[in-house]
Write an enzyme that holds these catalytic residues in place. Structure first.
Site, short mmCIF file in Angstrom:
data_model
loop_
_atom_site.label_atom_id
_atom_site.label_comp_id
_atom_site.label_asym_id
_atom_site.label_seq_id
_atom_site.Cartn_x
_atom_site.Cartn_y
_atom_site.Cartn_z
N GLU A 254 -27.38 12.56 8.91
CA GLU A 254 -26.61 13.49 9.75
C GLU A 254 -25.11 13.18 9.74
O GLU A 254 -24.28 14.08 9.74
CB GLU A 254 -27.14 13.46 11.18
CG GLU A 254 -26.44 14.40 12.15
CD GLU A 254 -26.76 15.87 11.92
OE1 GLU A 254 -27.66 16.17 11.10
OE2 GLU A 254 -26.12 16.73 12.55
N HIS B 84 -6.24 2.34 5.29
CA HIS B 84 -6.80 1.42 4.29
C HIS B 84 -7.52 0.30 5.03
O HIS B 84 -6.91 -0.41 5.83
CB HIS B 84 -5.68 0.84 3.42
CG HIS B 84 -6.12 -0.27 2.52
ND1 HIS B 84 -7.28 -0.21 1.78
CD2 HIS B 84 -5.56 -1.48 2.24
CE1 HIS B 84 -7.42 -1.33 1.09
NE2 HIS B 84 -6.41 -2.11 1.34
N CYS C 160 0.82 -1.22 0.00
CA CYS C 160 0.00 0.00 0.00
C CYS C 160 0.85 1.26 0.00
O CYS C 160 0.30 2.36 -0.12
CB CYS C 160 -0.89 0.05 1.24
SG CYS C 160 -1.97 -1.36 1.45
N HIS D 164 -10.35 -3.15 4.86
CA HIS D 164 -11.07 -4.17 4.11
C HIS D 164 -12.49 -4.32 4.65
O HIS D 164 -13.09 -5.38 4.51
CB HIS D 164 -10.35 -5.51 4.20
CG HIS D 164 -9.14 -5.63 3.34
ND1 HIS D 164 -8.54 -6.84 3.06
CD2 HIS D 164 -8.42 -4.71 2.66
CE1 HIS D 164 -7.48 -6.65 2.27
NE2 HIS D 164 -7.39 -5.36 2.03
#
Lengths: 253, 253, 253, 253
Positions: free
Chosen positions: C144, C112, C94, C114
């Site tokens: 909201e 990040h 990543c 999953h």
């Protein structure tokens, strides 16, 4: 429930102990865990442990996850008199229901939950398909977790394969057995469930639990470990049954 | 399972250690976490670690989240004899199933869960659409989490891109690969799963797990880390698959 | 990813600190919490913090809830060279994606996940109804919690009501604004997402997050607090959107 | 919200205490628990405690699970002036809404959640079937957990069976009573909810809570225990109602 409030007895010696398995400590630990499972939300649900001739009961209307041992009521099993009665609290309306499991089944622990899975199962069963004789009943089979539930008998104290009076087998249910839990009607006041709960216990000698419609579950065992693990297994089965129902999967193939 | 109970051996030296990664400690930590995931509800499920020639196994019928290292059974891997056999407990009926993963795949850890997501996936697959040859199978593809599952082979000990015998690639599954987990039939007694589990392991050389219909999951890895992370990834995929099924989304586009 | 493994640097001074807000400690705390939310199941997901000219990144393929500060990679922001590279670990795939948020948006933290809710939302959007120009997009309004998401701009560092270049308003989205999160296609290898992620960041100057189809979410903020609270608010909205979809309720009335 | 920022007062003596039930400590504990329930995700939701003439309020825009007692605002109940105003924070936009429960109902604690179950219930009610007079309303009956909600009246300070002015009974709702919670329209800015919230409190003298469409819940009680347990019971009922709706089960038979 009389107008004249009975005297309070603060017999701390009955509830103060360093042993985490002392009933007064054990109930507090169990209730913290049950709170995290969503079984005693608000001030609902409860648990009682029979320890020799002493019955320990969590008070009514308290936050179950915050209870301390000194909040506990203690009743003499034989006389039904309170040995300890904290002034700040009211006795639990579940007391006669817990006593039914102790006297009629020789149970050592009884748990009452408001688990949503239990309530949802009774709502699904309202549609009328799950009768067994004259009683409404939750029934499921061929799920491995059923093996976590005892075949019934007097507090489930019998070893596997022993034959109980009436020819029933002791031990736990098998994978191919059908688990049946009777569902009784709810009442306006919790203590008024006593008669129908006792009737269900008598009419369903193999059951280790009774569902109360739109209310929750009563489940017992010979000791804390059996009551707790059966409560977990039943809650698992109720949740699974709700998910099965959502996907159109039958509980009894 | 013989009538005459074998002698108990309380060889504490096998289970007492200050090292949190000692198998007897590690199993206790894992089981507390698995309990919170709903994988070992009641007394269901279990875990076994192979440590050199010693196989550590949690006992049968205990509350998994409360286990202590001294509750552990220890078996000699080569002879299959117990080196430690706590008198208070029964050996796990899963033992021959854990051994299948150790002997046939060279696994170092095997986990058995009763996860509801695993059970629901097998129930959805009962409808008959998910066959692969003669075996029922759960199959899903194009979900990133599939990359958390090894491509199989002998305990998944091979580095990425190595070619295994038969031409299969080692390492983990890719995003465009299809994950397939065989589903075997449940039996009345857990130990009777042995034959069909061993057959599934042989017939599915790429699988790192086997689903048991209406029961749960067996998953293994070369060590605790791989078995645990694969168990998590599979449970994630089973939950996702159930939610997809509820919304009419296909597992295989 | 070169064949010749680069040398490892164990510069512990970069990761050892008593300050719980030191990036190496902070990443460990965040990952334990994210694990409990189901955001980094198995070894999935990750987080990176930019601290001055140092970029801290969790390694690839590790159990995120068990990470220690000494597991951390540290990269020099300007040169892109590793200042610390633990021998036992691989750098996260990543990394180029986290760097995109730092370089193109001036972000201080990028997360990040999953999360299944993120994946399910992308699956629901596959049906094709949620296009916006040529890009697939998740869009919802009049909830909201949308107010927990910044209106975008360069790392969301602008105070409320300031006008950004191009006439856009800074600050967070309002209740009557529509939240739009672009959805990019997944790739076989995580590092190959870089080009499409950078393109999405450029084409969607107001977004603070990008969904990856059948994979998960990238979300960033000017600091840890903003990245984390936006990640929570988005996950809340994804879960709500899935539940709305199940009940036939529209995301955009 | 004025242009000229009012002066900050760091009167630490108002918030520093060893007593876990001191309002400044209590709010921190409650918020950590509410975060785990998904009630204050991101920086949403909040809680306020009235302690004598001091009103304690969590600040706006902070991570609720990380709050410290020194983050707290303290307002004088009678004058509405801040006695403590931490420089680093903004006062909560919920303040006038919390004050409405204190002044109009004599409440001692008011909780605001963004619970998804509350939001989903208002979304289901949008379909228009659940009107009561001119107001949208959530209504459910014959669920045991309803007994965890007070019958209303001024802060619910009345003992069971007392008759309030207007002939209403005090105490909690019974199993056969219908629980009704009014639903008010959401506004762009939280502080603008004040008028409609006050109107709902006046028009629904029996309610102990108000739902805000697509936003969340305001619930109060005479003290922390009552506000918290009522919030739990309502959240339980909202979740149950959503699950019932998914399965086509009516809230009012």
């Amino acid at each position: 429930m009389a107008d004249s409030k009975p005297p309070a007895y603060d017999e701390d010696s009955l509830v103060v102990s360093d042993d985490p398995h002392h009933p007064a400590n054990h109930i507090c630990t169990l209730c913290r865990n049950f709170y995290n499972f969503g079984w005693v939300t608000g001030t609902g649900g409860g648990v009682s442990i029979k320890h020799g001739d002493h019955v320990y009961i969590a008070p009514s209307g308290v936050q179950k996850e915050l209870m301390k041992p000194t909040d506990m009521f203690v009743m003499d099993y034989k006389s039904g008199e309170y040995l300890r009665r904290p002034e700040a609290h009211k006795p639990s309306a579940c007391t006669p229901l817990f006593m039914a499991a102790f006297t009629k089944r020789g149970a050592g622990c009884c748990i009452h939950t408001h688990s949503q899975w239990a309530v949802l199962v009774t709502l699904i069963c309202e549609s009328g398909m799950q009768y067994h004789g004259n009683t409404k009943v939750f029934a499921i089979k061929e799920i491995e977790q059923i093996k976590g539930i005892s075949r019934g008998g007097y507090g489930n104290t019998n070893p596997k394969d022993e034959i109980l009076e009436g020819g029933r087998k002791a031990g736990n249910l098998g994978y191919f057995d059908t688990l049946r839990i009777p569902i009784i009607e709810n009442t306006a006041h919790e203590e008024d469930l006593r008669e129908s709960l006792e009737k269900a216990i008598e009419e369903w000698p193999e059951t280790t639990a009774v569902l109360v419609r739109r209310h929750g579950l009563y489940v017992w065992g010979k000791d804390v470990a059996q009551a707790k693990t059966q409560c977990e297994s039943l809650d698992y089965l109720f949740q699974l049954a709700v998910e099965m129902h959502k996907m159109g999967l039958s509980w009894l193939n």
